[in-house]
Design a protein around this motif. Structure first.
Motif, PDB file in Angstrom:
ATOM      1  N   UNK A 141       0.808  -1.216   0.000  1.00  0.00           N
ATOM      2  CA  UNK A 141       0.000   0.000   0.000  1.00  0.00           C
ATOM      3  C   UNK A 141       0.842   1.266   0.000  1.00  0.00           C
ATOM      4  N   UNK A 142       2.101   1.162   0.437  1.00  0.00           N
ATOM      5  CA  UNK A 142       2.905   2.375   0.623  1.00  0.00           C
ATOM      6  C   UNK A 142       4.379   2.193   0.286  1.00  0.00           C
ATOM      7  N   UNK A 143       4.780   1.049  -0.200  1.00  0.00           N
ATOM      8  CA  UNK A 143       6.200   0.846  -0.484  1.00  0.00           C
ATOM      9  C   UNK A 143       6.363  -0.108  -1.662  1.00  0.00           C
ATOM     10  N   UNK A 144       7.590  -0.153  -2.179  1.00  0.00           N
ATOM     11  CA  UNK A 144       7.872  -1.042  -3.296  1.00  0.00           C
ATOM     12  C   UNK A 144       7.283  -0.535  -4.596  1.00  0.00           C
TER      13      UNK A 144
ATOM     14  N   UNK B 237       6.499  -7.373  -7.901  1.00  0.00           N
ATOM     15  CA  UNK B 237       6.718  -6.370  -6.859  1.00  0.00           C
ATOM     16  C   UNK B 237       8.212  -6.281  -6.612  1.00  0.00           C
ATOM     17  N   UNK B 238       8.771  -5.121  -6.931  1.00  0.00           N
ATOM     18  CA  UNK B 238      10.214  -4.911  -6.837  1.00  0.00           C
ATOM     19  C   UNK B 238      10.521  -3.994  -5.665  1.00  0.00           C
ATOM     20  N   UNK B 239      11.406  -4.467  -4.767  1.00  0.00           N
ATOM     21  CA  UNK B 239      11.785  -3.697  -3.595  1.00  0.00           C
ATOM     22  C   UNK B 239      13.200  -4.080  -3.217  1.00  0.00           C
TER      23      UNK B 239
ATOM     24  N   UNK C  22      18.551  -1.802  -7.507  1.00  0.00           N
ATOM     25  CA  UNK C  22      17.962  -1.413  -8.781  1.00  0.00           C
ATOM     26  C   UNK C  22      17.959   0.112  -8.878  1.00  0.00           C
ATOM     27  N   UNK C  23      17.961   0.641 -10.107  1.00  0.00           N
ATOM     28  CA  UNK C  23      17.951   2.086 -10.297  1.00  0.00           C
ATOM     29  C   UNK C  23      16.826   2.492 -11.247  1.00  0.00           C
TER      30      UNK C  23
END
Length: 310
Positions: free
Chosen positions: A67-70, A103-105, A298-299
């Motif tokens: 909901x707020x990250x990644x 989902x990338x984090x 990651x960038x």
């Protein structure tokens, strides 16, 4: 429940174009955005989202970290017959009721995008989406590629017909990353089809946040195996033709790709979205470089030269 929280956040909207500074894992009402960011700010924001290794949002278990990250990211291919837009659900998703994302984090890296594709789009996180855009519903999370096309043609987040325990993880008594890894490592083969999904539907309430976080931990615990493959996040299929309220944050292409078609398709999608929206919305194209290792970074980069329109 997070639907109620999102409603309250919008009701408390303050005029801002970028997320306000905040404590490390608290997203307050000022985070809701009233207008779209420009390209450089979008790249900065994606970097911030990627770095937020929150176990949940606002220290509340009923608010899963997505909901707020990644970064919620979907690879796409332009329909050669132009029967549907890339931001609309595909015919397969209309039939089975779910749209596949990854989902990338920073604590959930992977080395390649789904099916080796190298362009697509990214969504705003639900609690920080633009005011007036739609709230999408996340259904379940697989730490690895779900092989969903082998599970069912008419449903998502369901067991493979040959493996009854490959439905929701809680039904298989799997609630932690360690338990998922033990089941994966102990499988005689066919692990992708045998894996269960972490159920994060809104109605799970206080169980949804821990379930999603454990799906991320499971991927990390799989080490190089987890890094070598994308995860699968299923979002409930939304109606087509919603471009004016669709919570799209950016189009992207992989900078590591040597195929010029990837950037060309991203440019086509950018112009197509611009021409399809009533307000002629410009969604920036961002170059993504995936991490070189599970613990790498990651960038996300904006370049004026990558834009079809600006």
């Amino acid at each position: 429940m997070y639907k109620i929280v999102a409603f309250l956040l919008i009701g408390l909207l303050t005029a801002c174009s970028q997320p306000a500074s905040q404590s490390p894992d608290v997203i307050d009402a000022s985070a809701v955005q009233s207008q779209r960011m420009d390209g450089p700010a979008t790249a900065t924001y994606l970097t911030t989202l990627y770095a937020r290794k929150f176990p949940n949002c606002n220290k509340v278990d009923s608010q899963p970290a997505f909901l707020c990250s990644g970064v919620m990211i979907r690879v796409t291919e332009k329909d050669p017959n132009n029967t549907y837009k890339v931001w609309d659900p595909s015919p397969t998703s209309v039939k089975n009721g779910g749209v596949n994302f990854s989902y990338l984090r920073a604590d959930s890296n992977f080395s390649k995008m789904a099916w080796g594709n190298a362009n697509g789009y990214m969504l705003y996180p639900i609690l920080e989406r633009l005011a007036g855009t739609d709230q999408l519903a996340v259904l379940c999370a697989y730490p690895m590629d779900s092989y969903g096309w082998y599970r069912s043609a008419t449903a998502v987040c369901v067991a493979h017909p040959s493996y009854p325990k490959s439905g929701h993880c809680q039904d298989a008594n799997i609630t932690t990353g360690e338990q998922f890894k033990a089941a994966w490592d102990g499988a005689p083969g066919d692990q992708n089809r045998r894996q269960c999904d972490f159920d994060v539907r809104d109605e799970r309430n206080m169980l949804a946040g821990p379930a999603f976080y454990q799906s991320l931990r499971a991927k990390s615990l799989l080490g190089q195996t987890g890094f070598a493959q994308w995860n699968d996040i299923l979002i409930k299929t939304w109606p087509a033709g919603k471009q004016n309220t669709f919570p799209i944050l950016a189009f992207f292409y992989l900078g590591s790709s040597t195929d010029p078609k990837q950037l060309a398709d991203a440019k086509y999608n950018q112009r197509d979205f611009y021409n399809s929206t009533s307000a002629k919305v410009i969604v920036p194209i961002i170059r993504v470089e995936l991490a070189a290792s599970a613990t790498g970074t990651a960038t996300f980069t904006y370049s004026a030269a990558d834009q079809e329109i600006r």
